[in-house]
Write a protein that holds these residues in place. Structure first.
Motif, PDB file in Angstrom:
ATOM      1  N   ARG A 110      -4.356  15.753   5.813  1.00 34.55           N
ATOM      2  CA  ARG A 110      -4.268  15.788   7.280  1.00 34.55           C
ATOM      3  C   ARG A 110      -5.299  14.858   7.910  1.00 34.55           C
ATOM      4  O   ARG A 110      -4.996  14.114   8.848  1.00 34.55           O
ATOM      5  CB  ARG A 110      -4.440  17.215   7.799  1.00 34.55           C
ATOM      6  CG  ARG A 110      -3.217  18.095   7.581  1.00 34.55           C
ATOM      7  CD  ARG A 110      -3.335  19.418   8.310  1.00 34.55           C
ATOM      8  NE  ARG A 110      -4.517  20.176   7.944  1.00 34.55           N
ATOM      9  CZ  ARG A 110      -4.587  21.013   6.902  1.00 34.55           C
ATOM     10  NH1 ARG A 110      -3.520  21.200   6.126  1.00 34.55           N
ATOM     11  NH2 ARG A 110      -5.695  21.672   6.640  1.00 34.55           N
ATOM     12  N   ALA A 111      -6.524  14.885   7.394  1.00 37.72           N
ATOM     13  CA  ALA A 111      -7.581  14.013   7.923  1.00 37.72           C
ATOM     14  C   ALA A 111      -7.221  12.546   7.709  1.00 37.72           C
ATOM     15  O   ALA A 111      -7.426  11.707   8.595  1.00 37.72           O
ATOM     16  CB  ALA A 111      -8.922  14.351   7.262  1.00 37.72           C
ATOM     17  N   PHE A 112      -6.674  12.226   6.542  1.00 41.79           N
ATOM     18  CA  PHE A 112      -6.251  10.854   6.271  1.00 41.79           C
ATOM     19  C   PHE A 112      -5.162  10.431   7.252  1.00 41.79           C
ATOM     20  O   PHE A 112      -5.194   9.339   7.807  1.00 41.79           O
ATOM     21  CB  PHE A 112      -5.748  10.720   4.829  1.00 41.79           C
ATOM     22  CG  PHE A 112      -5.278   9.332   4.506  1.00 41.79           C
ATOM     23  CD1 PHE A 112      -6.175   8.365   4.102  1.00 41.79           C
ATOM     24  CD2 PHE A 112      -3.936   8.993   4.626  1.00 41.79           C
ATOM     25  CE1 PHE A 112      -5.744   7.067   3.831  1.00 41.79           C
ATOM     26  CE2 PHE A 112      -3.501   7.713   4.354  1.00 41.79           C
ATOM     27  CZ  PHE A 112      -4.413   6.745   3.956  1.00 41.79           C
ATOM     28  N   GLY A 113      -4.196  11.313   7.472  1.00 43.82           N
ATOM     29  CA  GLY A 113      -3.104  11.006   8.390  1.00 43.82           C
ATOM     30  C   GLY A 113      -3.583  10.766   9.811  1.00 43.82           C
ATOM     31  O   GLY A 113      -3.106   9.852  10.490  1.00 43.82           O
ATOM     32  N   GLU A 114      -4.537  11.574  10.263  1.00 46.64           N
ATOM     33  CA  GLU A 114      -5.092  11.381  11.593  1.00 46.64           C
ATOM     34  C   GLU A 114      -5.788  10.025  11.689  1.00 46.64           C
ATOM     35  O   GLU A 114      -5.634   9.305  12.679  1.00 46.64           O
ATOM     36  CB  GLU A 114      -6.065  12.506  11.928  1.00 46.64           C
ATOM     37  CG  GLU A 114      -5.397  13.834  12.167  1.00 46.64           C
ATOM     38  CD  GLU A 114      -6.400  14.967  12.361  1.00 46.64           C
ATOM     39  OE1 GLU A 114      -7.563  14.688  12.720  1.00 46.64           O
ATOM     40  OE2 GLU A 114      -6.006  16.123  12.143  1.00 46.64           O
ATOM     41  N   ARG A 115      -6.565   9.690  10.659  1.00 49.46           N
ATOM     42  CA  ARG A 115      -7.256   8.402  10.651  1.00 49.46           C
ATOM     43  C   ARG A 115      -6.245   7.253  10.662  1.00 49.46           C
ATOM     44  O   ARG A 115      -6.407   6.272  11.378  1.00 49.46           O
ATOM     45  CB  ARG A 115      -8.144   8.318   9.412  1.00 49.46           C
ATOM     46  CG  ARG A 115      -8.809   6.969   9.188  1.00 49.46           C
ATOM     47  CD  ARG A 115      -9.894   6.649  10.208  1.00 49.46           C
ATOM     48  NE  ARG A 115     -10.908   7.672  10.275  1.00 49.46           N
ATOM     49  CZ  ARG A 115     -11.920   7.811   9.412  1.00 49.46           C
ATOM     50  NH1 ARG A 115     -12.057   6.970   8.410  1.00 49.46           N
ATOM     51  NH2 ARG A 115     -12.803   8.783   9.560  1.00 49.46           N
ATOM     52  N   MET A 116      -5.226   7.386   9.860  1.00 48.25           N
ATOM     53  CA  MET A 116      -4.199   6.354   9.778  1.00 48.25           C
ATOM     54  C   MET A 116      -3.543   6.152  11.139  1.00 48.25           C
ATOM     55  O   MET A 116      -3.354   5.013  11.595  1.00 48.25           O
ATOM     56  CB  MET A 116      -3.175   6.787   8.734  1.00 48.25           C
ATOM     57  CG  MET A 116      -2.156   5.768   8.363  1.00 48.25           C
ATOM     58  SD  MET A 116      -1.126   6.455   7.053  1.00 48.25           S
ATOM     59  CE  MET A 116       0.468   6.066   7.716  1.00 48.25           C
ATOM     60  N   ARG A 117      -3.208   7.240  11.811  1.00 43.14           N
ATOM     61  CA  ARG A 117      -2.578   7.179  13.132  1.00 43.14           C
ATOM     62  C   ARG A 117      -3.519   6.522  14.149  1.00 43.14           C
ATOM     63  O   ARG A 117      -3.100   5.692  14.964  1.00 43.14           O
ATOM     64  CB  ARG A 117      -2.205   8.587  13.603  1.00 43.14           C
ATOM     65  CG  ARG A 117      -1.371   8.619  14.861  1.00 43.14           C
ATOM     66  CD  ARG A 117      -0.963  10.033  15.270  1.00 43.14           C
ATOM     67  NE  ARG A 117      -0.402  10.798  14.169  1.00 43.14           N
ATOM     68  CZ  ARG A 117      -0.976  11.876  13.615  1.00 43.14           C
ATOM     69  NH1 ARG A 117      -2.145  12.323  14.053  1.00 43.14           N
ATOM     70  NH2 ARG A 117      -0.380  12.515  12.643  1.00 43.14           N
TER      71      ARG A 117
END
Length: 80
Positions: A14-21
């Motif tokens: 989830r943290a990776f996805g937020e950063r990616m976004r």
């Protein structure tokens, strides 16, 4: 990175996805644009951003190239 993120694959994803976004928005790239630039299907881009998939190293490298950032920007300092 906090200890929790090291122990919880879902929180890390989830943290990776937020950063990616965040990086994608900062660079002004759509999901489809990132898919085209990275060679990763747009469905996978969406799944990664939602934290529904844990990225492989090769995926991180391809995303970084597509975003025009260093791979470390996708993972440095991630917090859940």
């Amino acid at each position: 990175m906090s200890g929790q993120i090291h122990e919880d694959a879902d929180a890390a994803s989830r943290a990776f996805g937020e950063r990616m976004r965040e990086l994608r928005a900062r660079e002004g790239i759509s999901q489809d644009g990132l898919a085209h630039a990275s060679g990763i299907h747009s469905t996978s881009i969406g799944r990664l951003e939602r934290g529904g998939r844990e990225p492989r190293l090769t995926t991180i490298l391809r995303l970084a190239q597509g975003l025009g950032v260093e791979p470390g920007e996708l993972v440095d300092g991630l917090d859940p």
